[in-house]
Enzyme design. Structure first.
Site, PDB file in Angstrom:
ATOM      1  N   CYS B 110       0.851  -1.200   0.000  1.00 47.58           N
ATOM      2  CA  CYS B 110       0.000   0.000   0.000  1.00 47.58           C
ATOM      3  C   CYS B 110       0.881   1.242   0.000  1.00 47.58           C
ATOM      4  O   CYS B 110       0.598   2.240  -0.669  1.00 47.58           O
ATOM      5  CB  CYS B 110      -0.885   0.024   1.240  1.00 47.58           C
ATOM      6  N   CYS B 210     -35.801  -2.794  10.411  1.00 48.36           N
ATOM      7  CA  CYS B 210     -34.775  -2.118  11.219  1.00 48.36           C
ATOM      8  C   CYS B 210     -35.416  -0.997  12.030  1.00 48.36           C
ATOM      9  O   CYS B 210     -35.078  -0.762  13.191  1.00 48.36           O
ATOM     10  CB  CYS B 210     -33.713  -1.506  10.315  1.00 48.36           C
ATOM     11  N   CYS B 213     -36.932  -1.206  15.789  1.00 49.33           N
ATOM     12  CA  CYS B 213     -36.086  -1.019  16.964  1.00 49.33           C
ATOM     13  C   CYS B 213     -35.431   0.358  16.929  1.00 49.33           C
ATOM     14  O   CYS B 213     -35.506   1.120  17.884  1.00 49.33           O
ATOM     15  CB  CYS B 213     -34.966  -2.062  17.014  1.00 49.33           C
ATOM     16  N   HIS B 214     -34.744   0.643  15.838  1.00 42.54           N
ATOM     17  CA  HIS B 214     -33.790   1.752  15.846  1.00 42.54           C
ATOM     18  C   HIS B 214     -34.407   3.121  15.603  1.00 42.54           C
ATOM     19  O   HIS B 214     -33.787   4.133  15.931  1.00 42.54           O
ATOM     20  CB  HIS B 214     -32.681   1.466  14.837  1.00 42.54           C
ATOM     21  N   CYS B 255     -28.137  -8.619  13.028  1.00 41.94           N
ATOM     22  CA  CYS B 255     -29.477  -8.058  13.206  1.00 41.94           C
ATOM     23  C   CYS B 255     -30.516  -8.899  12.467  1.00 41.94           C
ATOM     24  O   CYS B 255     -31.573  -9.201  13.005  1.00 41.94           O
ATOM     25  CB  CYS B 255     -29.530  -6.621  12.695  1.00 41.94           C
TER      26      CYS B 255
END
Lengths: 110, 294
Positions: B110, B210, B213-214, B255
């Site tokens: 790199c 999603c 919950c979020h 999740c």
């Protein structure tokens, strides 16, 4: 990935004589507890770090015997008293016989 | 301080009564009436309602957006902030080793093209990024593999391999503290919408998206876990539950598994689209890589 298990250590560069200073250290290690199985269902042999020895200018100052309850990538912090300038050697040994060492230097003033 | 004086008087009255002091003790003797529970209630309510936000958390809050750091326990935050205590920095150091490791038919590392890794400072904030030559967006992981194949003529690293995790963590860590600012115009718009559709799509046996919950319950408990707003600024993250570092795609997979849904392969277009949507959604939050979460 040669430095796979290279311990990371933080020691103050300088300290006053008689001062109590903190050493923080962490080592990357899976700490296999011997009850995990791989994808093919074979038991992964137990391999945990079971010993740490800390020497301050060659003198044993701290150490420990670890068991299976210690998490992966263990972190430890402990305190030492600054007596004289010199080297602090940390030696970790795991059950496969691998040894990981690091040496830090500290300058004690006054 | 009328209330505290009143409370003190009441307390004194209580103590005196216990020790059977002669004569009646009137709480209001000092001229201040002791507050009734009704009077005290608004004060207590105000104290409870006042957001208990530490000044140290301010950088992790942008408008209504709160990084997962805000929801983490103070012990977990302390772990993230200390480079020795944060196990994620072990991956950063591995990445440093890999940065200068020559691999592939071109005999390059790199560092051969990019110089020191510090040249990567601020690069990760614009990822995922549209790559016209590939006619698709690329994540940091994919860009690393693009470099490996095109410039180094080396084998690409597998998603979630220790090497790819280490390199991604190293590169993102160079942008630590900088706000996520991915481009959201042109073809990226389509990918944001695609990710948005996935974010709001009900999935799995629990029939959840999603959002359930979020968006609906951040800060509340899901059994022993505190739900966060699902921001992606800390990835790759060291999860104490994994006892290791993992990518955002691994987290998305987890999740989906928890929703008892079919998962997508790591690095798939679905996860990339979700990553793009979530990056857009968390725009402005600082990159925390490597973060520590429960």
């Amino acid at each position: 990935m040669a430095d796979e298990n290279k311990p990371r250590v933080r020691v103050p560069k300088t300290a006053k004589k008689g001062e109590i200073f903190e050493v923080k250290t962490s080592v990357t290690h899976p700490m296999e507890n011997g009850s995990r199985k791989d994808k093919d269902g074979n038991v992964v042999p137990r391999n945990i770090i079971n010993k740490l020895v800390v020497k301050y200018n060659g003198k044993d100052v701290f150490g420990g015997d670890f068991g299976t309850a210690v998490s992966a990538n263990p972190f430890l912090s402990f305190h030492l008293k600054a007596e004289e300038s010199g080297k602090i050697d940390l030696t970790w040994t795991d059950e496969s016989g691998a040894v990981f060492t690091t040496t830090e230097t500290i300058t004690v003033e006054g | 301080m009328p209330m505290s004086r009143g409370v003190l008087c009441a307390l004194a009255g209580f103590v005196l009564a216990v020790f059977s002091c002669p004569g009646p003790v009137v709480a209001g003797e000092s001229g201040v009436a002791s507050p009734s529970p009704v009077d005290a209630a608004p004060h207590i309510d105000a104290a409870l309602a006042a957001p208990r936000i530490d000044a140290a958390l301010a950088p992790y809050i942008v408008g209504a957006k709160r990084s997962g750091y805000v929801y983490a326990l103070p012990e977990t935050r302390a772990m993230q902030d200390d480079e020795i205590m944060n196990p994620g920095f072990a991956w950063v150091e591995r990445g440093r080793g890999l940065w200068t490791e020559v691999e592939g038919a071109n005999g390059k590392s790199c560092a051969s093209c990019h110089g020191p890794v510090e040249s990567m400072a601020g690069k990760a904030v614009s990822y995922p990024k549209w790559k016209a030559s590939m006619n698709r967006p690329v994540t940091v992981e994919r860009q690393i593999n693009f470099c490996r194949v095109a410039a180094m003529k080396a084998e690409p690293w597998e998603h979630e391999s220790p090497q790819l995790l280490a390199m991604t963590t190293l590169i993102k860590q160079q942008s630590r503290g900088l706000p996520m600012s991915m481009a959201d115009d042109g073809p990226m718009r389509e990918w944001i919408d695609r990710g948005k559709a996935l974010y709001f799509a009900r999935r799995g046996q629990l029939d959840m998206s999603c959002k359930h919950c979020h968006d609906d319950h951040p800060g509340e408990k899901l059994r022993a876990e505190t739900l966060s707003q699902a921001h992606v600024n800390g990835f790759p993250t060291y999860r104490l539950g994994w006892q290791g570092l993992g990518s955002l795609h691994r987290r998305l997979e987890t999740c989906y598994e928890q929703m008892r849904a079919e998962t997508y392969p790591l690095g798939s277009d679905e996860y990339v689209a979700l990553e793009i949507f979530l990056t857009d959604r968390g725009r402005g939050l600082p990159i925390e890589t490597p973060s520590v979460r429960r």
